[in-house]
Write an enzyme that holds these catalytic residues in place. Structure first.
Site, mmCIF file in Angstrom:
data_model
loop_
_atom_site.group_PDB
_atom_site.id
_atom_site.type_symbol
_atom_site.label_atom_id
_atom_site.label_comp_id
_atom_site.label_asym_id
_atom_site.label_seq_id
_atom_site.Cartn_x
_atom_site.Cartn_y
_atom_site.Cartn_z
ATOM 1 N N HIS A 198 0.546 -1.337 -0.149
ATOM 2 C CA HIS A 198 -0.158 -0.626 -0.659
ATOM 3 C C HIS A 198 1.046 1.157 -0.234
ATOM 4 O O HIS A 198 1.421 1.290 0.480
ATOM 5 C CB HIS A 198 -1.081 0.257 1.386
ATOM 6 C CG HIS A 198 -1.614 0.913 1.546
ATOM 7 N ND1 HIS A 198 -1.531 1.903 2.471
ATOM 8 C CD2 HIS A 198 -2.645 1.520 0.638
ATOM 9 C CE1 HIS A 198 -2.287 3.198 2.478
ATOM 10 N NE2 HIS A 198 -3.045 3.046 1.391
ATOM 11 N N SER A 199 0.852 2.552 -0.715
ATOM 12 C CA SER A 199 0.884 3.582 -0.676
ATOM 13 C C SER A 199 2.571 3.520 -1.348
ATOM 14 O O SER A 199 2.945 3.136 -2.188
ATOM 15 C CB SER A 199 0.373 4.346 0.579
ATOM 16 O OG SER A 199 0.884 5.632 0.138
ATOM 17 N N LEU A 200 3.348 3.877 -0.147
ATOM 18 C CA LEU A 200 4.789 4.228 -0.201
ATOM 19 C C LEU A 200 5.409 2.563 -0.610
ATOM 20 O O LEU A 200 6.627 2.326 -0.659
ATOM 21 C CB LEU A 200 5.876 5.012 0.880
ATOM 22 C CG LEU A 200 6.586 5.281 0.813
ATOM 23 C CD1 LEU A 200 7.441 5.779 -0.098
ATOM 24 C CD2 LEU A 200 7.242 6.123 1.804
ATOM 25 N N CYS B 22 3.986 0.446 -1.904
ATOM 26 C CA CYS B 22 4.854 -0.341 -3.387
ATOM 27 C C CYS B 22 5.601 0.073 -3.675
ATOM 28 O O CYS B 22 6.968 -0.605 -4.842
ATOM 29 C CB CYS B 22 3.313 0.484 -4.504
ATOM 30 S SG CYS B 22 1.365 0.197 -2.889
#
Length: 614
Positions: free
Chosen positions: A382-384, A386
């Protein structure tokens, strides 16, 4: 058998006021005159004596999940916990007779090898990650209908009283026939056991009722009479669980392991990724039970908490933070600062090394407990998270000016010690990071070589301000081809959907505002200008007015993609624009709603097991 959450606690206010209308002896006589023929027939077939409960009749529970309700262990786990509990009770009894140290309690591995039970503490503790534990309970007596177990202290007293009333005695200790003969049914209680909040009446061996002490019986009898509600005898109690425990009732072997990686903000709440993983796991389990009840596929989700172990700047940022607007500054320091840390040439390698080390640790710990395991591994980031996972898998080192320590350098070169089947990116800004690293991105280089990861999925919601598309980075013409819309879970049945709009009058079919002044003005998406639809706002949110199903090109006389420019696999997958409106407030919510979204869960489940629907 899959574990299922039990019904709601029966002591709700309404149930408490209506179902506990017991009173004095006159009320008991009134109730006695209304005993049905079915009750009489039932009591005449009751056994004359009660025997101690067998391990199969006893069921152990854990209180877990988002709703914090009691969930039964499978029969295999319950019988093993009961055996350990019986052994522990025997040792405790012996220790009362002798002096000496008591050995530590036996730990029973439960829930498919994911948790340990601690009998003395009555806890179920996660094996692979710290900080997650559930309360456990031994169930012997239950509320009829809901099968919610009574608290163990109450059940113990009730069970002792029940056996004292109905257990077969030796001739010299036999009770009067009026007390032991089950056929001598009378509404007048044979025995009453009183507790601080309720009392329990025995009318026969199979007619035991719990009555609350909180209601005024005369008042409630008047209320129920005026409402036309039947008089009841409190909460009927059941002895022994509805389904006998069996050693054959056990989880299947794990087919797929999914590591769940968090993004920013974990420093502020280290348990957040555990809660999010639990929520997503429960979505998967509900979908499996409803749509694939006969499937033997099993997936397990491991939360990966990488932030708390990192020292990074040694809290120097906290030291230089002014006291003004401290709460906002603290929020930024524990969330947005992670992005600055990762882009820093000093700390980026440390962040990658920390996550990489934790992923490898979890994998080797799991395989050491499951020798010969031949399942698959995927990552849900999720988010950073990734971006960090992508860099670890592809071996991107970054422009660090400070060389990593020899130990970290070795870890970074080796990369992950296991192959990845799928990388699912939720609300990912990865394409922005990649765009800033190269001047000429090309489709000739796969975004994720299949030798490192077989499939890459970029999943986002229209309203997520952090998420960006991946396909136009590789082939610019895809900016005019809308991403693939993730279909409704279960083929379009929305009975489990939990994303209704929380803001009144949110129009789900409206295009986003092009300026702040037009935010509250309805805009017809069907008349949207194509160029304006891909404005800065549209680039961030990838447009709004998308037809569900396969992606479709924009109405243009010249196709945006020429032959030979097509991507071998679609990468961008967008969620249906439901449940979130067009207000900027939704943008914050959208970035964190993936964990409880059943469309996402169904999509991930069917990609992990491509043949599950057939």
């Amino acid at each position: 058998m899959s574990s299922k959450p039990l019904d709601v606690d029966p002591f709700s206010e309404l149930a408490l006021e209506i179902d506990t209308c017991e009173g004095d002896e006159n009320a008991d006589n009134e109730q006695s005159t209304q005993s049905t023929k079915e009750d009489t027939k039932r009591t005449t077939n009751e056994p004359a004596y009660a025997e101690p409960l067998t391990p199969e009749e006893i069921r152990w529970f854990y209180k877990g999940g988002v709703d914090k309700r009691w969930v039964e262990f499978c029969g295999y786990d319950s019988l093993r916990i009961e055996a350990a509990w019986q052994k522990r009770q025997s040792l405790l009894n012996k220790s009362n007779d002798k002096t000496g140290e008591l050995p530590p309690p036996e730990k029973v591995v439960v829930r498919g090898g994911m948790y340990d039970t601690e009998i003395d503490n009555m806890k179920c503790v996660s094996i692979y990650w710290p900080g997650e534990e559930w309360e456990i309970m031994r169930g012997t007596w239950y509320y009829d209908g809901s099968w919610i177990p009574l608290e163990i202290e109450h059940s113990k007293v009730i069970e002792e009283a029940h056996l004292n009333l109905f257990q077969k005695q030796s001739p010299e200790h036999s009770k009067p026939a009026s007390e032991t003969n089950a056929s001598s049914y009378s509404y007048k209680a044979l025995h009453t056991e009183r507790f601080s909040e309720f009392h329990v009446d025995w009318h026969s061996i199979n007619d035991v009722a719990l009555h609350s002490e909180y209601t005024t019986s005369k008042l409630m009898r008047s209320v129920t009479s005026k409402l036309g509600l039947p008089k009841t005898a409190g909460y009927r109690l059941r002895r022994g669980y509805k389904v006998p425990a069996s050693m054959e009732d056990k989880p299947h072997d794990i087919d797929h392991l999914v590591f769940v990686v968090h993004g920013i903000g974990q420093k502020r709440d280290t348990g957040k990724i555990i809660r999010n993983t639990t929520s997503f796991r429960e979505c998967i389990e509900r979908l499996k039970q409803q749509y694939f009840p006969n499937s033997n596929y099993r997936v397990e989700f491991f939360p990966v908490e990488w932030r708390s172990s990192l020292k990074l700047d040694g809290d120097i940022v906290e030291a230089i933070t002014p006291y003004s607007v401290l709460s906002i500054r603290h929020l930024l320091n524990t969330s947005a600062m992670d992005i600055l840390y990762y882009t820093s040439p000093l700390y980026g390698g440390e962040v990658r090394a920390g996550l990489q080390k934790e992923l490898n640790r979890l994998y080797f710990m799991f395989t050491s407990r499951h020798p010969g395991w031949a399942g698959k591994v995927s990552v849900l980031a999720h988010s950073l998270g990734c971006v960090i996972v992508y860099d670890i898998v592809t071996g991107w080192m970054g422009p660090e000016t400070r060389p990593p320590s020899p130990e970290d350098k070795e870890v970074l070169i080796q990369g992950l010690q296991f192959p990845i089947e799928n990388l699912f990116c939720l609300g990912s800004p990865l394409s922005v990071f990649l765009a800033l690293r190269t001047r000429s991105p090309s489709n000739k280089l796969d975004v994720m070589p299949q030798g490192l990861c077989k499939r890459f999925y970029n999943i986002f919601h229209w309203s997520d301000p952090v998420a960006y598309r991946m396909e136009p980075l590789l082939e610019r013409g895809y900016s005019k081809i809308e991403p693939v819309v993730i279909p409704p879970y279960g083929g379009g049945v929305d009975d489990l959907q939990i994303e209704p709009s929380s803001v009144p009058n949110a129009d789900q079919n409206l295009s986003p505002p092009e300026t702040d002044e037009r935010e509250d003005s309805p805009v017809d998406g069907s008349n949207r200008n194509t160029e304006k639809g891909w404005s800065l706002w549209g680039l961030v949110r990838a447009g709004w007015n998308v037809k569900e199903g396969a992606s479709s090109p924009t109405p243009d006389s010249n196709p945006p993609i020429r032959p030979g420019q097509e991507l071998t696999q679609r990468l961008d997958y967008v969620l249906r624009a439901v449940g979130l409106g067009r207000n900027y407030l939704y943008a914050v919510v959208a970035h964190t709603r993936y964990w409880s979204n059943y469309d996402v869960a169904y999509f991930v489940l069917t990609r992990l097991f491509p043949t599950i629907e057939t």
